[in-house]
Design an enzyme around this catalytic site. Structure first.
Site, mmCIF file in Angstrom:
data_model
loop_
_atom_site.group_PDB
_atom_site.id
_atom_site.type_symbol
_atom_site.label_atom_id
_atom_site.label_comp_id
_atom_site.label_asym_id
_atom_site.label_seq_id
_atom_site.Cartn_x
_atom_site.Cartn_y
_atom_site.Cartn_z
ATOM 1 N N MET A 75 38.786 50.731 42.559
ATOM 2 C CA MET A 75 37.663 51.447 43.168
ATOM 3 C C MET A 75 37.517 51.191 44.665
ATOM 4 S SD MET A 75 36.841 53.110 40.654
ATOM 5 C CE MET A 75 37.219 52.983 38.922
ATOM 6 N N CYS A 76 38.484 50.515 45.269
ATOM 7 C CA CYS A 76 38.431 50.280 46.713
ATOM 8 C C CYS A 76 38.869 51.525 47.470
ATOM 9 C CB CYS A 76 39.344 49.118 47.097
ATOM 10 S SG CYS A 76 38.624 47.524 46.788
ATOM 11 N N HIS A 77 38.151 51.797 48.544
ATOM 12 C CA HIS A 77 38.511 52.918 49.408
ATOM 13 C C HIS A 77 39.675 52.501 50.305
ATOM 14 C CE1 HIS A 77 34.326 53.760 48.333
ATOM 15 N NE2 HIS A 77 34.610 55.032 48.543
ATOM 16 N N MET A 116 36.847 42.976 49.974
ATOM 17 C CA MET A 116 37.969 42.961 49.025
ATOM 18 C C MET A 116 39.305 42.806 49.747
ATOM 19 S SD MET A 116 36.532 42.798 46.202
ATOM 20 C CE MET A 116 38.086 42.678 45.336
ATOM 21 N N GLU A 117 39.410 43.369 50.937
ATOM 22 C CA GLU A 117 40.637 43.226 51.711
ATOM 23 C C GLU A 117 40.842 41.774 52.134
ATOM 24 O OE1 GLU A 117 39.729 47.440 51.485
ATOM 25 O OE2 GLU A 117 38.479 45.697 51.872
ATOM 26 N N ASP A 131 55.124 31.184 45.324
ATOM 27 C CA ASP A 131 56.411 31.811 45.028
ATOM 28 C C ASP A 131 57.549 31.182 45.828
ATOM 29 O OD1 ASP A 131 58.198 33.866 43.929
ATOM 30 O OD2 ASP A 131 58.178 34.674 45.968
#
EC number: 4.6.1.17
Length: 164
Positions: A75-77, A116-117, A131
């Site tokens: 749902m992130c733009h 969110m970014e 990793d």
């Protein structure tokens, strides 16, 4: 109680319409960490890991993750980000375990925030370090990932308190 904005009248997922929101400068700062053993600490600090420069690669991964957040968080733009930065600092107080603190800062001028970014960048940075060094030790611990602060937008500013 605040309503969920990502649910439509039928109870299904939707992306929020931000058309009527004001364009403002928005910034978010997020934190994550990874705790490693002495061997990995030395490899990262001395740039001797066989896969290459761990911190440079992790920085690039964090930047790429911020830019691609809308492709992995449904749902992130998609946003035109104006700045992304990734900083590292070592906490050596619990040797022989060493914690690499990761701080990401993301900015935009737009109609929705970049929390969110920033969180995605912090997470991807920690995952990339894991990793690149897992051949040495798979027992590393990725620590808490959280929003430190945000500014701009209708909901105003947020600053995490030390007891949160």
């Amino acid at each position: 109680m605040t309503e969920f904005t990502h649910i439509n009248q039928q109870g299904h997922a939707k992306m929020v319409d931000v058309s009527d929101k004001q364009i403002t400068k928005r910034t978010a700062v997020a934190h994550s960490s990874i705790t490693v053993n002495k061997t990995i600490f030395k490899q990262i600090s001395n740039n001797t890991n066989t896969k290459g420069n761990v911190l440079n690669t992790a920085q690039i991964a964090g930047i790429m993750a911020a830019k691609n957040t809308s492709t992995i968080i449904p749902m992130c733009h998609p946003l035109p980000l104006t700045g992304i930065d990734v900083h590292f600092s070592w906490d050596e107080t619990n040797a022989p375990l060493y914690t690499l603190n990761i701080q990401t800062t993301v900015s935009t001028t737009g109609k929705t925030g970049v929390e969110m970014e920033a969180l995605t960048a912090a997470s991807a940075t920690a995952l990339t370090i894991y990793d690149m060094t897992k051949a040495v030790d798979k027992g590393m611990i990725i620590g808490e990932t959280y929003l430190e602060s945000k500014s701009g937008g209708k909901s105003g500013d947020f600053q995490r308190q030390s007891n949160q």
